[in-house]
Scaffold this motif. Structure first.
Motif, PDB file in Angstrom:
ATOM      1  N   PRO A 135     -51.046 -32.578  -8.635  1.00  0.00           N
ATOM      2  CA  PRO A 135     -52.246 -31.784  -8.915  1.00  0.00           C
ATOM      3  C   PRO A 135     -53.064 -32.401 -10.053  1.00  0.00           C
ATOM      4  O   PRO A 135     -52.513 -32.901 -11.032  1.00  0.00           O
ATOM      5  CB  PRO A 135     -51.693 -30.411  -9.302  1.00  0.00           C
ATOM      6  CG  PRO A 135     -50.317 -30.667  -9.787  1.00  0.00           C
ATOM      7  CD  PRO A 135     -49.830 -31.881  -9.047  1.00  0.00           C
ATOM      8  N   PHE A 136     -54.380 -32.364  -9.863  1.00  0.00           N
ATOM      9  CA  PHE A 136     -55.322 -32.859 -10.858  1.00  0.00           C
ATOM     10  C   PHE A 136     -56.412 -31.822 -11.062  1.00  0.00           C
ATOM     11  O   PHE A 136     -56.719 -31.044 -10.165  1.00  0.00           O
ATOM     12  CB  PHE A 136     -56.003 -34.152 -10.381  1.00  0.00           C
ATOM     13  CG  PHE A 136     -55.069 -35.309 -10.192  1.00  0.00           C
ATOM     14  CD1 PHE A 136     -54.546 -35.989 -11.278  1.00  0.00           C
ATOM     15  CD2 PHE A 136     -54.733 -35.733  -8.921  1.00  0.00           C
ATOM     16  CE1 PHE A 136     -53.694 -37.064 -11.100  1.00  0.00           C
ATOM     17  CE2 PHE A 136     -53.877 -36.809  -8.733  1.00  0.00           C
ATOM     18  CZ  PHE A 136     -53.363 -37.470  -9.826  1.00  0.00           C
ATOM     19  N   THR A 137     -57.020 -31.884 -12.226  1.00  0.00           N
ATOM     20  CA  THR A 137     -58.250 -31.161 -12.493  1.00  0.00           C
ATOM     21  C   THR A 137     -59.320 -32.219 -12.648  1.00  0.00           C
ATOM     22  O   THR A 137     -59.179 -33.129 -13.466  1.00  0.00           O
ATOM     23  CB  THR A 137     -58.137 -30.317 -13.780  1.00  0.00           C
ATOM     24  OG1 THR A 137     -57.104 -29.351 -13.589  1.00  0.00           O
ATOM     25  CG2 THR A 137     -59.447 -29.624 -14.110  1.00  0.00           C
ATOM     26  N   VAL A 138     -60.378 -32.124 -11.855  1.00  0.00           N
ATOM     27  CA  VAL A 138     -61.452 -33.114 -11.878  1.00  0.00           C
ATOM     28  C   VAL A 138     -62.746 -32.447 -12.316  1.00  0.00           C
ATOM     29  O   VAL A 138     -63.152 -31.428 -11.759  1.00  0.00           O
ATOM     30  CB  VAL A 138     -61.634 -33.768 -10.486  1.00  0.00           C
ATOM     31  CG1 VAL A 138     -62.820 -34.732 -10.496  1.00  0.00           C
ATOM     32  CG2 VAL A 138     -60.359 -34.488 -10.059  1.00  0.00           C
ATOM     33  N   PHE A 139     -63.377 -33.046 -13.327  1.00  0.00           N
ATOM     34  CA  PHE A 139     -64.722 -32.663 -13.737  1.00  0.00           C
ATOM     35  C   PHE A 139     -65.643 -33.613 -12.977  1.00  0.00           C
ATOM     36  O   PHE A 139     -65.749 -34.791 -13.315  1.00  0.00           O
ATOM     37  CB  PHE A 139     -64.885 -32.793 -15.249  1.00  0.00           C
ATOM     38  CG  PHE A 139     -63.899 -31.954 -16.020  1.00  0.00           C
ATOM     39  CD1 PHE A 139     -63.957 -30.570 -15.977  1.00  0.00           C
ATOM     40  CD2 PHE A 139     -62.891 -32.545 -16.759  1.00  0.00           C
ATOM     41  CE1 PHE A 139     -63.038 -29.790 -16.673  1.00  0.00           C
ATOM     42  CE2 PHE A 139     -61.973 -31.779 -17.463  1.00  0.00           C
ATOM     43  CZ  PHE A 139     -62.049 -30.400 -17.417  1.00  0.00           C
ATOM     44  N   ALA A 140     -66.244 -33.110 -11.909  1.00  0.00           N
ATOM     45  CA  ALA A 140     -66.962 -33.947 -10.948  1.00  0.00           C
ATOM     46  C   ALA A 140     -68.471 -33.942 -11.187  1.00  0.00           C
ATOM     47  O   ALA A 140     -69.132 -32.934 -10.925  1.00  0.00           O
ATOM     48  CB  ALA A 140     -66.655 -33.471  -9.531  1.00  0.00           C
ATOM     49  N   PRO A 141     -69.019 -35.079 -11.649  1.00  0.00           N
ATOM     50  CA  PRO A 141     -70.473 -35.154 -11.815  1.00  0.00           C
ATOM     51  C   PRO A 141     -71.176 -35.264 -10.463  1.00  0.00           C
ATOM     52  O   PRO A 141     -70.743 -36.008  -9.589  1.00  0.00           O
ATOM     53  CB  PRO A 141     -70.692 -36.449 -12.617  1.00  0.00           C
ATOM     54  CG  PRO A 141     -69.338 -36.920 -13.039  1.00  0.00           C
ATOM     55  CD  PRO A 141     -68.347 -36.272 -12.142  1.00  0.00           C
ATOM     56  N   VAL A 142     -72.257 -34.527 -10.312  1.00  0.00           N
ATOM     57  CA  VAL A 142     -73.061 -34.593  -9.088  1.00  0.00           C
ATOM     58  C   VAL A 142     -73.870 -35.892  -9.094  1.00  0.00           C
ATOM     59  O   VAL A 142     -73.994 -36.566 -10.122  1.00  0.00           O
ATOM     60  CB  VAL A 142     -73.998 -33.373  -8.959  1.00  0.00           C
ATOM     61  CG1 VAL A 142     -73.201 -32.094  -8.748  1.00  0.00           C
ATOM     62  CG2 VAL A 142     -74.910 -33.256 -10.171  1.00  0.00           C
ATOM     63  N   ASP A 143     -74.434 -36.228  -7.938  1.00  0.00           N
ATOM     64  CA  ASP A 143     -75.220 -37.458  -7.819  1.00  0.00           C
ATOM     65  C   ASP A 143     -76.342 -37.527  -8.854  1.00  0.00           C
ATOM     66  O   ASP A 143     -76.605 -38.596  -9.420  1.00  0.00           O
ATOM     67  CB  ASP A 143     -75.799 -37.591  -6.402  1.00  0.00           C
ATOM     68  CG  ASP A 143     -74.719 -37.875  -5.361  1.00  0.00           C
ATOM     69  OD1 ASP A 143     -73.662 -38.431  -5.711  1.00  0.00           O
ATOM     70  OD2 ASP A 143     -74.955 -37.531  -4.184  1.00  0.00           O
ATOM     71  N   ASP A 144     -77.006 -36.406  -9.119  1.00  0.00           N
ATOM     72  CA  ASP A 144     -78.090 -36.389 -10.102  1.00  0.00           C
ATOM     73  C   ASP A 144     -77.602 -36.774 -11.503  1.00  0.00           C
ATOM     74  O   ASP A 144     -78.367 -37.314 -12.303  1.00  0.00           O
ATOM     75  CB  ASP A 144     -78.759 -35.014 -10.156  1.00  0.00           C
ATOM     76  CG  ASP A 144     -79.622 -34.733  -8.939  1.00  0.00           C
ATOM     77  OD1 ASP A 144     -79.929 -35.684  -8.180  1.00  0.00           O
ATOM     78  OD2 ASP A 144     -79.976 -33.559  -8.730  1.00  0.00           O
ATOM     79  N   ALA A 145     -76.340 -36.495 -11.813  1.00  0.00           N
ATOM     80  CA  ALA A 145     -75.785 -36.864 -13.115  1.00  0.00           C
ATOM     81  C   ALA A 145     -75.709 -38.384 -13.249  1.00  0.00           C
ATOM     82  O   ALA A 145     -76.027 -38.942 -14.301  1.00  0.00           O
ATOM     83  CB  ALA A 145     -74.398 -36.246 -13.294  1.00  0.00           C
ATOM     84  N   PHE A 146     -75.297 -39.049 -12.186  1.00  0.00           N
ATOM     85  CA  PHE A 146     -75.251 -40.520 -12.210  1.00  0.00           C
ATOM     86  C   PHE A 146     -76.669 -41.089 -12.233  1.00  0.00           C
ATOM     87  O   PHE A 146     -76.932 -42.079 -12.923  1.00  0.00           O
ATOM     88  CB  PHE A 146     -74.479 -41.054 -10.999  1.00  0.00           C
ATOM     89  CG  PHE A 146     -72.996 -40.893 -11.124  1.00  0.00           C
ATOM     90  CD1 PHE A 146     -72.228 -41.796 -11.840  1.00  0.00           C
ATOM     91  CD2 PHE A 146     -72.353 -39.820 -10.512  1.00  0.00           C
ATOM     92  CE1 PHE A 146     -70.854 -41.650 -11.957  1.00  0.00           C
ATOM     93  CE2 PHE A 146     -70.977 -39.662 -10.614  1.00  0.00           C
ATOM     94  CZ  PHE A 146     -70.222 -40.582 -11.346  1.00  0.00           C
ATOM     95  N   ALA A 147     -77.588 -40.473 -11.506  1.00  0.00           N
ATOM     96  CA  ALA A 147     -78.978 -40.938 -11.465  1.00  0.00           C
ATOM     97  C   ALA A 147     -79.648 -40.823 -12.832  1.00  0.00           C
ATOM     98  O   ALA A 147     -80.573 -41.579 -13.138  1.00  0.00           O
ATOM     99  CB  ALA A 147     -79.763 -40.157 -10.421  1.00  0.00           C
ATOM    100  N   ALA A 148     -79.173 -39.907 -13.669  1.00  0.00           N
ATOM    101  CA  ALA A 148     -79.759 -39.709 -15.000  1.00  0.00           C
ATOM    102  C   ALA A 148     -79.296 -40.754 -16.015  1.00  0.00           C
ATOM    103  O   ALA A 148     -79.856 -40.842 -17.109  1.00  0.00           O
ATOM    104  CB  ALA A 148     -79.414 -38.309 -15.510  1.00  0.00           C
ATOM    105  N   LEU A 149     -78.297 -41.551 -15.668  1.00  0.00           N
ATOM    106  CA  LEU A 149     -77.846 -42.613 -16.568  1.00  0.00           C
ATOM    107  C   LEU A 149     -78.943 -43.675 -16.673  1.00  0.00           C
ATOM    108  O   LEU A 149     -79.774 -43.811 -15.763  1.00  0.00           O
ATOM    109  CB  LEU A 149     -76.556 -43.241 -16.043  1.00  0.00           C
ATOM    110  CG  LEU A 149     -75.323 -42.343 -16.052  1.00  0.00           C
ATOM    111  CD1 LEU A 149     -74.168 -43.018 -15.305  1.00  0.00           C
ATOM    112  CD2 LEU A 149     -74.904 -42.009 -17.476  1.00  0.00           C
TER     113      LEU A 149
END
Length: 133
Positions: free
Chosen positions: A35-49
């Motif tokens: 089991p893992f807990t993932v804090f998953a960034p949406v595509d817009d989060a990567f686009a904001a880099l």
């Protein structure tokens, strides 16, 4: 119930995250039964880099893996459990700060959807890519 990666794929807003997981060679780990807990960034989060950042990371798989592992905790943790502590150790090794009051935040990212149960853990959708350090 779907796995973390199956859940991300069916949502349609994690294409960059899924491509990054593949580029970093982490698909096998995230498909495991652990089991893992993932804090998953949406595509817009990567686009904001900043421009070129994602490509630079894809070209450097060890650095990309380090950043992605910072988004993952061992064990399946719901929001109620996460906010009980001010920080948690990521798979990368650094601690991830948790805002213990509203809004639910992980480091500098707001959790836009919490507690998505998956066969092998829990996903919390975040609006920013978080970085160790």
């Amino acid at each position: 119930m779907a796995t973390i990666l199956e859940t991300a794929a069916s949502a349609g807003c994690f294409n960059t995250l899924l491509a990054a997981v593949d580029a970093a060679g982490l698909r096998g780990a995230l498909e495991s039964a652990s089991p893992f807990t993932v804090f998953a960034p949406v595509d817009d989060a990567f686009a904001a880099l900043p421009p070129g950042t994602v490509q630079t990371l894809v070209d450097n798989p060890p650095q990309l893996a380090r950043i992605l592992k910072f988004h993952v905790l061992a064990g399946a943790h719901q929001q109620a459990e996460l906010v009980a502590q001010s920080e948690w150790q990521s798979l990368e090794g650094a601690t991830v700060p948790i805002r213990r009051s509203e809004p639910f935040e992980v480091k500098n990212a707001t959790v836009v959807t919490a507690d998505i149960a998956c066969d092998n853990g829990v996903v919390h959708v975040i609006n920013r890519v978080i970085l160790p350090g």
